[in-house]
Design a protein around this motif. Structure first.
Motif, PDB file in Angstrom:
ATOM      1  N   ILE A  24       0.669  -0.703  -0.300  1.00 30.50           N
ATOM      2  CA  ILE A  24      -0.433  -0.331   0.007  1.00 30.50           C
ATOM      3  C   ILE A  24       1.016   1.467   0.111  1.00 30.50           C
ATOM      4  O   ILE A  24       1.746   1.357   0.748  1.00 30.50           O
ATOM      5  N   ARG A  25       0.601   2.134  -1.122  1.00 32.53           N
ATOM      6  CA  ARG A  25       1.506   3.303  -0.882  1.00 32.53           C
ATOM      7  C   ARG A  25       1.084   4.405  -1.480  1.00 32.53           C
ATOM      8  O   ARG A  25      -0.151   4.486  -1.898  1.00 32.53           O
ATOM      9  N   LEU A  26       1.155   5.488  -0.495  1.00 29.61           N
ATOM     10  CA  LEU A  26       0.643   7.036  -0.939  1.00 29.61           C
ATOM     11  C   LEU A  26       1.643   7.829  -0.926  1.00 29.61           C
ATOM     12  O   LEU A  26       2.771   8.443  -0.863  1.00 29.61           O
ATOM     13  N   GLY A  27       1.214   9.011  -1.592  1.00 27.58           N
ATOM     14  CA  GLY A  27       2.527  10.018  -2.162  1.00 27.58           C
ATOM     15  C   GLY A  27       1.865  11.051  -3.078  1.00 27.58           C
ATOM     16  O   GLY A  27       0.611  10.903  -3.721  1.00 27.58           O
ATOM     17  N   PRO A  28       2.052  12.669  -3.431  1.00 28.71           N
ATOM     18  CA  PRO A  28       2.070  13.293  -3.567  1.00 28.71           C
ATOM     19  C   PRO A  28       2.659  12.933  -5.425  1.00 28.71           C
ATOM     20  O   PRO A  28       3.088  12.119  -5.617  1.00 28.71           O
ATOM     21  N   GLU A  29       1.557  13.909  -6.503  1.00 28.50           N
ATOM     22  CA  GLU A  29       1.829  13.822  -7.783  1.00 28.50           C
ATOM     23  C   GLU A  29       1.394  14.828  -8.830  1.00 28.50           C
ATOM     24  O   GLU A  29       0.820  15.894  -8.061  1.00 28.50           O
ATOM     25  N   VAL A  30       2.335  14.769  -9.747  1.00 32.57           N
ATOM     26  CA  VAL A  30       1.925  16.239 -10.265  1.00 32.57           C
ATOM     27  C   VAL A  30       2.251  16.064 -12.075  1.00 32.57           C
ATOM     28  O   VAL A  30       2.234  14.635 -12.197  1.00 32.57           O
ATOM     29  N   GLY A  31       1.271  16.790 -12.313  1.00 31.60           N
ATOM     30  CA  GLY A  31       1.141  16.004 -13.834  1.00 31.60           C
ATOM     31  C   GLY A  31       0.878  17.572 -14.963  1.00 31.60           C
ATOM     32  O   GLY A  31       1.035  18.585 -14.759  1.00 31.60           O
ATOM     33  N   LYS A  42      -2.180  22.639 -19.566  1.00 31.76           N
ATOM     34  CA  LYS A  42      -1.960  23.010 -17.886  1.00 31.76           C
ATOM     35  C   LYS A  42      -1.169  22.350 -17.332  1.00 31.76           C
ATOM     36  O   LYS A  42      -1.214  20.787 -17.059  1.00 31.76           O
ATOM     37  N   PHE A  43      -0.314  22.744 -15.729  1.00 34.23           N
ATOM     38  CA  PHE A  43      -0.388  21.733 -15.051  1.00 34.23           C
ATOM     39  C   PHE A  43      -1.261  21.770 -13.216  1.00 34.23           C
ATOM     40  O   PHE A  43      -2.347  22.326 -13.213  1.00 34.23           O
ATOM     41  N   MET A  44      -0.997  20.034 -13.139  1.00 34.23           N
ATOM     42  CA  MET A  44      -1.829  19.810 -11.875  1.00 34.23           C
ATOM     43  C   MET A  44      -1.199  18.829 -10.906  1.00 34.23           C
ATOM     44  O   MET A  44      -0.559  19.091 -11.188  1.00 34.23           O
ATOM     45  N   PHE A  45      -1.967  19.269  -9.962  1.00 29.60           N
ATOM     46  CA  PHE A  45      -0.964  18.649  -8.811  1.00 29.60           C
ATOM     47  C   PHE A  45      -1.948  17.817  -8.195  1.00 29.60           C
ATOM     48  O   PHE A  45      -3.565  17.576  -7.736  1.00 29.60           O
ATOM     49  N   GLY A  46      -1.936  16.527  -7.139  1.00 26.13           N
ATOM     50  CA  GLY A  46      -2.765  16.391  -5.951  1.00 26.13           C
ATOM     51  C   GLY A  46      -1.753  14.733  -5.677  1.00 26.13           C
ATOM     52  O   GLY A  46      -0.897  15.093  -4.925  1.00 26.13           O
ATOM     53  N   THR A 141       6.556   6.831 -10.145  1.00 26.02           N
ATOM     54  CA  THR A 141       5.487   6.195 -11.131  1.00 26.02           C
ATOM     55  C   THR A 141       5.494   7.578 -11.808  1.00 26.02           C
ATOM     56  O   THR A 141       5.677   8.514 -11.850  1.00 26.02           O
ATOM     57  N   GLY A 142       5.084   6.712 -12.922  1.00 22.04           N
ATOM     58  CA  GLY A 142       5.222   7.765 -13.996  1.00 22.04           C
ATOM     59  C   GLY A 142       3.903   7.198 -15.158  1.00 22.04           C
ATOM     60  O   GLY A 142       4.051   6.058 -15.706  1.00 22.04           O
ATOM     61  N   ASP A 143       2.953   8.056 -15.271  1.00 21.41           N
ATOM     62  CA  ASP A 143       2.241   7.338 -16.688  1.00 21.41           C
ATOM     63  C   ASP A 143       1.907   8.715 -17.666  1.00 21.41           C
ATOM     64  O   ASP A 143       1.917  10.125 -17.386  1.00 21.41           O
ATOM     65  N   LEU A 144       0.990   8.000 -18.849  1.00 25.53           N
ATOM     66  CA  LEU A 144       0.293   9.082 -19.505  1.00 25.53           C
ATOM     67  C   LEU A 144      -0.769   8.428 -19.940  1.00 25.53           C
ATOM     68  O   LEU A 144      -1.153   7.189 -19.806  1.00 25.53           O
ATOM     69  N   ARG A 145      -2.434   8.531 -19.421  1.00 23.05           N
ATOM     70  CA  ARG A 145      -3.486   8.592 -19.217  1.00 23.05           C
ATOM     71  C   ARG A 145      -4.600   9.636 -20.686  1.00 23.05           C
ATOM     72  O   ARG A 145      -4.208  10.540 -20.379  1.00 23.05           O
ATOM     73  N   TYR A 146      -5.247   9.359 -21.460  1.00 25.96           N
ATOM     74  CA  TYR A 146      -6.234   9.276 -22.291  1.00 25.96           C
ATOM     75  C   TYR A 146      -7.642   9.353 -20.946  1.00 25.96           C
ATOM     76  O   TYR A 146      -8.588   8.483 -21.247  1.00 25.96           O
ATOM     77  N   VAL A 147      -8.374  10.420 -21.175  1.00 18.38           N
ATOM     78  CA  VAL A 147      -9.953  11.059 -20.734  1.00 18.38           C
ATOM     79  C   VAL A 147     -10.850  11.017 -21.724  1.00 18.38           C
ATOM     80  O   VAL A 147     -10.735  12.038 -22.704  1.00 18.38           O
ATOM     81  N   ILE A 168      -0.100  13.182 -18.513  1.00 16.47           N
ATOM     82  CA  ILE A 168       0.853  12.819 -18.297  1.00 16.47           C
ATOM     83  C   ILE A 168       0.951  13.223 -16.804  1.00 16.47           C
ATOM     84  O   ILE A 168       1.373  14.437 -16.299  1.00 16.47           O
ATOM     85  N   SER A 169       1.656  12.371 -15.581  1.00 16.99           N
ATOM     86  CA  SER A 169       1.650  12.393 -14.272  1.00 16.99           C
ATOM     87  C   SER A 169       2.800  11.531 -13.612  1.00 16.99           C
ATOM     88  O   SER A 169       3.494  10.953 -13.939  1.00 16.99           O
ATOM     89  N   ALA A 170       3.292  12.156 -12.647  1.00 17.73           N
ATOM     90  CA  ALA A 170       5.156  12.060 -12.136  1.00 17.73           C
ATOM     91  C   ALA A 170       4.584  12.477 -10.930  1.00 17.73           C
ATOM     92  O   ALA A 170       3.885  12.948 -10.190  1.00 17.73           O
ATOM     93  N   GLY A 171       4.791  10.955 -10.274  1.00 16.47           N
ATOM     94  CA  GLY A 171       4.398  10.499  -8.580  1.00 16.47           C
ATOM     95  C   GLY A 171       5.497   9.937  -7.923  1.00 16.47           C
ATOM     96  O   GLY A 171       6.462   9.034  -8.129  1.00 16.47           O
ATOM     97  N   PHE A 172       5.733  10.281  -6.774  1.00 23.83           N
ATOM     98  CA  PHE A 172       6.274   9.184  -5.476  1.00 23.83           C
ATOM     99  C   PHE A 172       5.934   8.839  -4.098  1.00 23.83           C
ATOM    100  O   PHE A 172       5.433  10.083  -4.215  1.00 23.83           O
ATOM    101  N   LEU A 173       5.458   8.008  -4.334  1.00 22.97           N
ATOM    102  CA  LEU A 173       4.650   6.848  -3.234  1.00 22.97           C
ATOM    103  C   LEU A 173       6.195   6.248  -2.923  1.00 22.97           C
ATOM    104  O   LEU A 173       6.830   5.447  -2.589  1.00 22.97           O
TER     105      LEU A 173
END
Length: 176
Positions: A24-31, A42-46, A141-147, A168-173
């Protein structure tokens, strides 16, 4: 809809903890996201909560935030999608992603006589990414998602199907 998403996330967390899941991992991500008709992205965070259920399967819950201003601050658009994603790992560090999201958007209008408005849309997403071990139980982590928002899937087998936007997002879990 929010209650359903919260229930599913709670059930997955409890179920994974009960079954001695692999992590189980939890952490911030930017995208970064870009809609089809936008000139610029635009940039996002979460934040994300990821459960590795087995060596080949996982699930992720995430919430992000982004904000855009238009017309000399006459309009502020704030969005906060809530996503639930199933993940399949064909290789230990590579995954495919398929999921659903609840996309909330608030339009704050700074013009007399025009009311603010919040809209909610359901959407689907798919994509792929990597999850790289960083020592201990942490992962980069890093990924690309189509919505696809409010998509009915009548056009299968995907003839002339365009996504509403991509992320496109990157995170550290961090391992819990």
């Amino acid at each position: 809809m929010l209650k359903k998403v919260a229930f599913v996330l709670a059930a997955l967390v409890l179920g994974a903890a009960q079954s001695n899941a692999q992590g189980i991992r939890l952490g911030p991500e930017v995208g970064y996201y870009k809609t089809q008709d936008a000139d610029d992205g635009k940039f996002m965070f979460g934040a994300a909560l990821r459960l590795k259920l087995s060596s080949a399967l996982g699930v992720e819950g995430a919430i992000n935030y982004r904000q855009e201003k238009y017309g000399n601050d006459a309009l502020t658009v704030r969005s906060w999608p809530i996503l639930v994603t199933g993940m399949f790992y064909p290789l230990p560090i590579v995954y495919g992603a398929l999921g659903a999201g609840w996309y909330n958007t608030t339009f704050d209008v700074n013009v007399p006589g025009i009311d603010n408005e919040t809209q909610q849309e359901f959407g689907w997403h798919f994509g792929a990414g990597v999850e790289i071990p960083m020592g201990g139980n942490s992962r980069l982590t890093g990924d690309l998602r189509y919505v696809f928002l409010d998509y009915s899937f009548d056009s299968i087998p995907f003839q002339d199907v365009d996504s509403n936007f991509y992320m496109i997002s990157a995170g550290f879990l961090f391992g819990l």
